[in-house]
Every structure is written in structure tokens, then in C-alpha cells.
Design a protein around this motif. Structure first.
Motif, short mmCIF file in Angstrom:
data_model
loop_
_atom_site.label_atom_id
_atom_site.label_comp_id
_atom_site.label_asym_id
_atom_site.label_seq_id
_atom_site.Cartn_x
_atom_site.Cartn_y
_atom_site.Cartn_z
N LYS A 181 0.84 -1.20 0.00
CA LYS A 181 0.00 0.00 0.00
C LYS A 181 0.88 1.26 0.00
CE LYS A 181 -3.53 2.34 2.77
NZ LYS A 181 -4.54 2.25 3.82
N GLU A 182 1.87 1.27 0.89
CA GLU A 182 2.75 2.44 0.97
C GLU A 182 3.66 2.55 -0.25
OE1 GLU A 182 2.31 4.80 3.26
OE2 GLU A 182 0.66 3.51 3.88
N VAL B 145 3.12 5.46 -7.72
CA VAL B 145 2.04 6.01 -8.55
C VAL B 145 2.44 7.31 -9.23
CG1 VAL B 145 -0.17 7.24 -8.29
CG2 VAL B 145 0.05 4.92 -7.46
N ARG B 146 3.03 8.20 -8.48
CA ARG B 146 3.37 9.51 -9.04
C ARG B 146 4.48 9.43 -10.08
NH1 ARG B 146 -0.04 12.31 -9.84
NH2 ARG B 146 1.24 14.15 -10.02
N LYS C 71 1.86 3.87 -3.35
CA LYS C 71 1.63 5.32 -3.29
C LYS C 71 2.88 6.09 -3.74
CE LYS C 71 -0.52 5.34 0.86
NZ LYS C 71 -1.25 5.89 2.02
#
Lengths: 237, 100
Positions: A116-117, A123-124, A120
């Protein structure tokens, strides 16, 4: 991933020994930055290696590690979820509930939280590679390994679903299921029984660390962007 | 942190995303984000949450997890509109400040 000239930022869990430690040294030898973690102190010495002594089932420790990674490295290119436990090798009726909880918390729930971390962060950048270390146990379904096997089957399913969810962000997610490798974890298993299990594979012998490295190098390569959602078994399981 | 300050953070995130996509998100508290009549699909929501968390950490030093238990259990989803998201984020930052 990055060109050969630009070092990648690689996070590997369970780097104090076995496959994790071998992988960490492999990426360091390629000039990459490696962040490792384990319950024990770090055993790797390199300017490009950073170790976190933590319990991966502890949410706060994981969040703090990622906060540090964001501040220091600004990005994460590769995540390898390697840390796993096999706390109680016994028939299901003999396994204590604490062992069941610990196995699931370490082998699958912690992986989900770490992913999850990591996602994130990836993603960018619209790019990332996630490798989940699975096990031949998921296919061989060996008596006495019900808990460990169940966690690894869960991991394989999670790998498939996560791959579909993050494909739009240029992130691939794959599983690597090594044949038995001579590590501390496999040393805890009855060796005669292990050889009987290995006899069911196309390659009826222990695997080598280098086989795992070879497959991971392939999966993290830029050109492997279309390979995702797969759990690849070594040794002809 | 008050709601105007957190709203500005959301708008900054929207500016970043609007530069990257054709369908623009209107910067208004009433803008419906996710769910019924929402502008964002799951991928769009992940993008927005990621950018907001990044800006919050950069500007306040607090790391918040927007998709937390409260957000998932809340019968009225905080991701419904900019207004509901703003309220949720403000609460998270303030809780974080109290704990710090």
C-alpha cells in the motif's frame, strides 16, 4: 526501470539472511541503493545500504520507514517482499493459533500494508516493480505446511489482483516462487522429507540463489513491463 | 489547521492532476469526487489521495493515511465530494498534531 547509469532505489524485506540478504548484495553490486529491514540488526555494510531493524507487522514502524524513504530517496523503484516465517511445521490439528496468526500477519498482512505504501510512492512516478517472494509450497501442498502454504496461496492471489489495480500506473506485480534453497528457513525442515517433496519437481534438487536473482533481474527490467500478475515457479514445480 | 488551509491543499493537488488529465476537476467544495455521480474512478481517486498525502507531508511534516479505517467504515464516504474529503483530511491532520 532507470537506465544502467542511474541507480535504482530498492526496498527488500528480510535482508538479515537468506534470499533477502543475497538479493540486497546483488542490487548493491549493480550500483543501486538498497533499503533493507529485518527484526534483527543489519548484516550488510555499504554506503548505499540502509537498514531498518523493525517488526514488519508493526504499522507504525512501517509508516516511519516509508516516511524516511520519501525524505531521503524521494522515490522507490523496486519493492521485494521477501520476509516470511514458517513458525510451526506440523499437521493442522497440532498447530497453535498463535502460529497461525503470526504466519498470516507476517507473510500476507504485512505484505499488503507495505505494498500500500510502496504503490503510493510509485504512482506519481508512473513506474514501479513489485516482487512478492512466494513458495513452491503453494503448488505442492505438502502435509504439515498448511499454514505456510495458505499464506503463500493468499500471496499469489493478492499478487494477481494488485497487478490489475496498479497496471494503469506503470507498476508491475509478480511473484517469484523459488524451489527449496538452502537457507535457515529450509534448514528447519526435515531434509529427507524435503528431498521427497523436491522429487516431485522437474528439477528434483535444491535451487540456487542465482536462479532467483536471474528471474528477478528479468522481472524488474524496463522491457518486462508486460509481465505482470504472474507467479513464476523455479525448478519445474 | 483549519478547513480553509486543508481546502487549499486539496486544490493544489487538483491543480497538479488537472495539468495531467483532459477531464478537469472543478475546484469547488460541491464537486462530487467518488461514488454516485463522482468524477473519479478508482484510479483517479488513488491519484488524488497520493498527491494530497504528498503535499500534506511536504507542507506540514505530518504523514496521514487518508484511506484509513475511519474512511472505510464511515457510512457517509469521505470521498464523496471535496467538502467531505476536506473535513476528513482536516480531522486527520488535527489528530496527528495532537499526537505529535
Amino acid at each position: 526501470m532507470k537506465s544502467k547509469l542511474e541507480p535504482r532505489v530498492v526496498l527488500i524485506t528480510g535482508t538479515s539472511r537468506g534470499i533477502g540478504r543475497y538479493l540486497a548484495n546483488h542490487f548493491l553490486s549493480k550500483g543501486d541503493y538498497v533499503i533493507g529491514c529485518s527484526r534483527t540488526a543489519g548484516t550488510i555494510s555499504s554506503e548505499r545500504y540502509k537498514h531498518y531493524s523493525l517488526e514488519i507487522t508493526d504499522d507504525t514502524s512501517i509508516l516511519l520507514m516509508f516516511s524516511d524513504i520519501r525524505k531521503e530517496f524521494k522515490r522507490l523503484d523496486i519493492l521485494i517482499n521477501n520476509a516470511a516465517i514458517n513458525p510451526d511445521i506440523a499437521f493442522s490439528v497440532l498447530v497453535c493459533s498463535d502460529a497461525i496468526h503470526r504466519a498470516f500477519e507476517t507473510n500476507i498482512i504485512a505484505v499488503m500494508k507495505i505494498c500500500k505504501e510502496a504503490v503510493k510512492m510509485m504512482v506519481r512516478k508512473k513506474k514501479g516493480r513489485i516482487i512478492n517472494i512466494s513458495s513452491m509450497a503453494a503448488k505442492l501442498e505438502v502435509p504439515g505446511e498448511s499454514v505456510y502454504t495458505a499464506t503463500k496461496v493468499a500471496l499469489n492471489s493478492y499478487t494477481k489482483v494488485l497487478a490489475k489495480e496498479v497496471n494503469a500506473f506503470g507498476i508491475t506485480v509478480n511473484g517469484v516462487a523459488p524451489s527449496a534453497i538452502k537457507t535457515d528457513l529450509s534448514a528447519r525442515i526435515d531434509q529427507d522429507a524435503l528431498m521427497d517433496v523436491l522429487a516431485r519437481n522437474a528439477i528434483p534438487d535444491f535451487g540456487e540463489m542465482e536462479d532467483v536473482v536471474n528471474l528477478i533481474d528479468f522481472l524488474v527490467d524496463d522491457r518486462s513491463h508486460a509481465v505482470t500478475g504472474q507467479t513464476i515457479y523455479l525448478g519445474g514445480v | 489547521m483549519n478547513s480553509n488551509e486543508t481546502l487549499l491543499i486539496i486544490y493544489k493537488a487538483i491543480d497538479i492532476l488537472n495539468e495531467e488529465q483532459e477531464e478537469k476537476i472543478i475546484k469547488s467544495p460541491e464537486t462530487r469526487l467518488f461514488g454516485s455521480k463522482g468524477l473519479l474512478d478508482s484510479i483517479g481517486l488513488v491519484n488524488l489521495i497520493t498527491v494530497i498525502e504528498e503535499i500534506v507531508e511536504t507542507e506540514t511534516g505530518h504523514y496521514i493515511t487518508i484511506a484509513n479505517e475511519k474512511a472505510m467504515l464511515d457510512t457517509s464516504s469521505p470521498f464523496k465530494s471535496i467538502e467531505t474529503l476536506n473535513k476528513h483530511i482536516m480531522e486527520l491532520i488535527n489528530e496527528n498534531e495532537k499526537q505529535a
